[in-house]
Design a protein around this motif. Structure first.
Motif, PDB file in Angstrom:
ATOM      1  N   SER A  27       0.831  -1.207   0.000  1.00  0.00           N
ATOM      2  CA  SER A  27       0.000   0.000   0.000  1.00  0.00           C
ATOM      3  C   SER A  27       0.863   1.253   0.000  1.00  0.00           C
ATOM      4  O   SER A  27       0.561   2.245  -0.683  1.00  0.00           O
ATOM      5  CB  SER A  27      -0.958   0.000   1.205  1.00  0.00           C
ATOM      6  OG  SER A  27      -0.261   0.013   2.436  1.00  0.00           O
ATOM      7  N   TRP A  28       1.970   1.221   0.744  1.00  0.00           N
ATOM      8  CA  TRP A  28       2.901   2.356   0.790  1.00  0.00           C
ATOM      9  C   TRP A  28       3.570   2.546  -0.568  1.00  0.00           C
ATOM     10  O   TRP A  28       3.670   3.664  -1.077  1.00  0.00           O
ATOM     11  CB  TRP A  28       3.940   2.111   1.880  1.00  0.00           C
ATOM     12  CG  TRP A  28       4.874   3.253   2.154  1.00  0.00           C
ATOM     13  CD1 TRP A  28       4.726   4.221   3.097  1.00  0.00           C
ATOM     14  CD2 TRP A  28       6.134   3.521   1.503  1.00  0.00           C
ATOM     15  NE1 TRP A  28       5.789   5.092   3.070  1.00  0.00           N
ATOM     16  CE2 TRP A  28       6.669   4.685   2.106  1.00  0.00           C
ATOM     17  CE3 TRP A  28       6.838   2.898   0.483  1.00  0.00           C
ATOM     18  CZ2 TRP A  28       7.897   5.223   1.703  1.00  0.00           C
ATOM     19  CZ3 TRP A  28       8.057   3.438   0.075  1.00  0.00           C
ATOM     20  CH2 TRP A  28       8.566   4.585   0.684  1.00  0.00           C
ATOM     21  N   LEU A  29       4.047   1.458  -1.173  1.00  0.00           N
ATOM     22  CA  LEU A  29       4.706   1.548  -2.477  1.00  0.00           C
ATOM     23  C   LEU A  29       3.755   2.094  -3.540  1.00  0.00           C
ATOM     24  O   LEU A  29       4.148   2.918  -4.379  1.00  0.00           O
ATOM     25  CB  LEU A  29       5.223   0.177  -2.908  1.00  0.00           C
ATOM     26  CG  LEU A  29       6.419  -0.381  -2.131  1.00  0.00           C
ATOM     27  CD1 LEU A  29       6.700  -1.817  -2.568  1.00  0.00           C
ATOM     28  CD2 LEU A  29       7.661   0.483  -2.323  1.00  0.00           C
ATOM     29  N   SER A  30       2.514   1.633  -3.518  1.00  0.00           N
ATOM     30  CA  SER A  30       1.544   2.084  -4.505  1.00  0.00           C
ATOM     31  C   SER A  30       1.323   3.585  -4.426  1.00  0.00           C
ATOM     32  O   SER A  30       1.270   4.280  -5.443  1.00  0.00           O
ATOM     33  CB  SER A  30       0.215   1.345  -4.308  1.00  0.00           C
ATOM     34  OG  SER A  30      -0.718   1.706  -5.300  1.00  0.00           O
ATOM     35  N   GLY A  35       3.576   9.625  -5.858  1.00  0.00           N
ATOM     36  CA  GLY A  35       3.615  10.869  -5.104  1.00  0.00           C
ATOM     37  C   GLY A  35       2.344  11.174  -4.338  1.00  0.00           C
ATOM     38  O   GLY A  35       1.997  12.347  -4.133  1.00  0.00           O
ATOM     39  N   GLY A  36       1.635  10.130  -3.905  1.00  0.00           N
ATOM     40  CA  GLY A  36       0.364  10.322  -3.206  1.00  0.00           C
ATOM     41  C   GLY A  36       0.514  10.540  -1.715  1.00  0.00           C
ATOM     42  O   GLY A  36       1.615  10.647  -1.173  1.00  0.00           O
ATOM     43  N   ARG A  37      -0.622  10.582  -1.046  1.00  0.00           N
ATOM     44  CA  ARG A  37      -0.706  10.842   0.389  1.00  0.00           C
ATOM     45  C   ARG A  37      -0.999   9.528   1.105  1.00  0.00           C
ATOM     46  O   ARG A  37      -1.837   8.738   0.665  1.00  0.00           O
ATOM     47  CB  ARG A  37      -1.814  11.870   0.627  1.00  0.00           C
ATOM     48  CG  ARG A  37      -2.073  12.254   2.068  1.00  0.00           C
ATOM     49  CD  ARG A  37      -3.114  13.385   2.089  1.00  0.00           C
ATOM     50  NE  ARG A  37      -3.642  13.625   3.420  1.00  0.00           N
ATOM     51  CZ  ARG A  37      -3.025  14.324   4.357  1.00  0.00           C
ATOM     52  NH1 ARG A  37      -1.842  14.847   4.094  1.00  0.00           N
ATOM     53  NH2 ARG A  37      -3.571  14.514   5.537  1.00  0.00           N
ATOM     54  N   TYR A  38      -0.326   9.298   2.248  1.00  0.00           N
ATOM     55  CA  TYR A  38      -0.443   8.032   2.959  1.00  0.00           C
ATOM     56  C   TYR A  38      -0.852   8.277   4.407  1.00  0.00           C
ATOM     57  O   TYR A  38      -0.315   9.169   5.073  1.00  0.00           O
ATOM     58  CB  TYR A  38       0.891   7.285   2.906  1.00  0.00           C
ATOM     59  CG  TYR A  38       0.796   5.827   3.262  1.00  0.00           C
ATOM     60  CD1 TYR A  38       0.070   4.939   2.476  1.00  0.00           C
ATOM     61  CD2 TYR A  38       1.462   5.319   4.380  1.00  0.00           C
ATOM     62  CE1 TYR A  38       0.003   3.584   2.795  1.00  0.00           C
ATOM     63  CE2 TYR A  38       1.400   3.975   4.705  1.00  0.00           C
ATOM     64  CZ  TYR A  38       0.674   3.110   3.911  1.00  0.00           C
ATOM     65  OH  TYR A  38       0.603   1.774   4.236  1.00  0.00           O
ATOM     66  N   THR A 288      15.899  -1.183  -0.284  1.00  0.00           N
ATOM     67  CA  THR A 288      15.130  -0.219   0.505  1.00  0.00           C
ATOM     68  C   THR A 288      13.747  -0.025  -0.107  1.00  0.00           C
ATOM     69  O   THR A 288      13.534  -0.298  -1.297  1.00  0.00           O
ATOM     70  CB  THR A 288      15.836   1.149   0.569  1.00  0.00           C
ATOM     71  OG1 THR A 288      15.844   1.733  -0.741  1.00  0.00           O
ATOM     72  CG2 THR A 288      17.260   1.003   1.093  1.00  0.00           C
ATOM     73  N   LEU A 289      12.842   0.476   0.696  1.00  0.00           N
ATOM     74  CA  LEU A 289      11.512   0.787   0.176  1.00  0.00           C
ATOM     75  C   LEU A 289      11.580   1.866  -0.900  1.00  0.00           C
ATOM     76  O   LEU A 289      10.836   1.829  -1.881  1.00  0.00           O
ATOM     77  CB  LEU A 289      10.604   1.245   1.322  1.00  0.00           C
ATOM     78  CG  LEU A 289      10.183   0.183   2.336  1.00  0.00           C
ATOM     79  CD1 LEU A 289       9.335   0.806   3.437  1.00  0.00           C
ATOM     80  CD2 LEU A 289       9.413  -0.947   1.658  1.00  0.00           C
ATOM     81  N   GLN A 290      12.456   2.842  -0.719  1.00  0.00           N
ATOM     82  CA  GLN A 290      12.580   3.918  -1.694  1.00  0.00           C
ATOM     83  C   GLN A 290      13.024   3.380  -3.055  1.00  0.00           C
ATOM     84  O   GLN A 290      12.533   3.821  -4.104  1.00  0.00           O
ATOM     85  CB  GLN A 290      13.574   4.978  -1.192  1.00  0.00           C
ATOM     86  CG  GLN A 290      13.065   5.834  -0.051  1.00  0.00           C
ATOM     87  CD  GLN A 290      12.972   5.074   1.274  1.00  0.00           C
ATOM     88  OE1 GLN A 290      13.667   4.065   1.468  1.00  0.00           O
ATOM     89  NE2 GLN A 290      12.130   5.555   2.172  1.00  0.00           N
TER      90      GLN A 290
END
Length: 316
Positions: A27-30, A35-38, A288-290
């Motif tokens: 969900s975070w990666l998506s 460039g969305g809001r989490y 990394t997630l990034q």
């Protein structure tokens, strides 16, 4: 075009495990890949089972793993905990009541299981509408013996939607689930109503969750419609299983973040294992997630459940 807003909404009834963190990761990666809001919402509807200490531990695990959020969690205030959002659920409940969609149900779990046969391989039951047409006199008499739950009436209607991961899913509300509970007999609101009310109120446009919740979505789409709310886009991801096909769960204590943090010391090897298992990377090299966000695509994520390789479990 509306900006993407996603969320992670854990239930703090136990330590977060590898299956949970996969959901949070995807969900975070998506969201971050566009460039969305989490957001982080704590789903502690049943506050007795969900102590604040466990919610705090989940936040600590997420921070350690590298997942951040733009609002919510303990820093966002009490409004991000479902146990403090009952005023909103009351308002939605009243809206449904005004449409004559609600009725009290006095059936016990034992009575439901005795009266029905499972309709799917998961053993779930279709409610037969036993209490749907009770008279006011019958309701008053039954209230003397036990407090009722509340069910919402569903029509004999097909609901169909396209899931971002699983593809098209279709269900007949009356035949495949029946009238469903939105408030328990102890006054605690059910998941179906709370998640709809919260996602709409928080501006969530994208929901990523396990495919075990796919069958809940038609019910939620029905509530979105009746409450006049905008539904999000859904992605129901595969579940992680042990090599023998057994689903990983909090109850079994499989690979929780406490164990993994102690064994690995840092998140990159775990992220690499998950990325390889779910098809985001060809090998389980630390990442990394990034780095994953820069190359993320839903096209890489499979539909079916994913068995963790034996070597990964041994390493963990």
């Amino acid at each position: 075009m509306q900006p993407v807003c996603g969320r992670f909404a854990p239930t703090p009834s136990g330590r977060i495990h590898l299956g949970n963190i996969l959901c949070a990761m995807l969900s975070w990666l998506s969201v971050r890949s566009v460039g969305g809001r989490y957001l982080l919402r704590i789903e502690d509807l049943d506050a007795m089972r969900c102590p604040r200490s466990l919610a705090d531990l989940i936040e600590d695990d997420l921070h350690w793993f590298g997942i951040d959020w733009d609002d919510g969690g303990s820093a966002g205030g009490e409004q991000w905990y479902q146990s403090n959002r009952f005023d909103l659920y009351d308002t939605c409940y009243q809206q449904l009541q005004e449409q004559d969609l609600l009725y009290p149900c006095f059936c016990s779990r034992a009575e439901l299981h005795a009266a029905q046969a499972p309709h799917r391989s998961d053993g779930t039951y279709v409610y037969a509408g036993t209490c749907r047409s009770l008279t006011p006199e019958q309701i008053a008499e039954k209230r003397k013996r036990r407090p009722p739950a509340t069910r919402v009436r569903v029509p004999d209607r097909v609901v169909s939607f396209v899931d971002g991961c699983q593809g098209r899913y279709t269900e007949n509300l009356a035949q495949d689930c029946g009238d469903f509970i939105i408030r328990r007999s102890d006054g605690v609101y059910g998941y179906q109503l709370a998640v709809v009310a919260d996602d709409a109120a928080m501006g969530v446009t994208e929901v990523v969750r396990g495919r075990d919740l796919l069958e809940s979505t038609p019910r939620q789409l029905y509530l979105y419609e009746k409450l006049g709310l905008q539904a999000p886009v859904f992605y129901h991801i595969p579940l992680l299983t042990a090599p023998d096909g057994r689903r990983l769960s909090k109850r079994d204590g499989d690979l929780d973040l406490g164990v993994l943090r102690e064994k690995f010391g840092r998140p990159e090897p775990i992220i690499g294992m998950l990325a390889a298992a779910i098809g985001l990377r060809p090998t389980a090299q630390p990442v990394t997630l990034q780095e994953l966000a820069a190359e993320f695509s839903w096209d890489k994520v499979p539909k079916e459940d994913v068995a963790l390789p034996e070597e990964i479990l041994r390493k963990a």
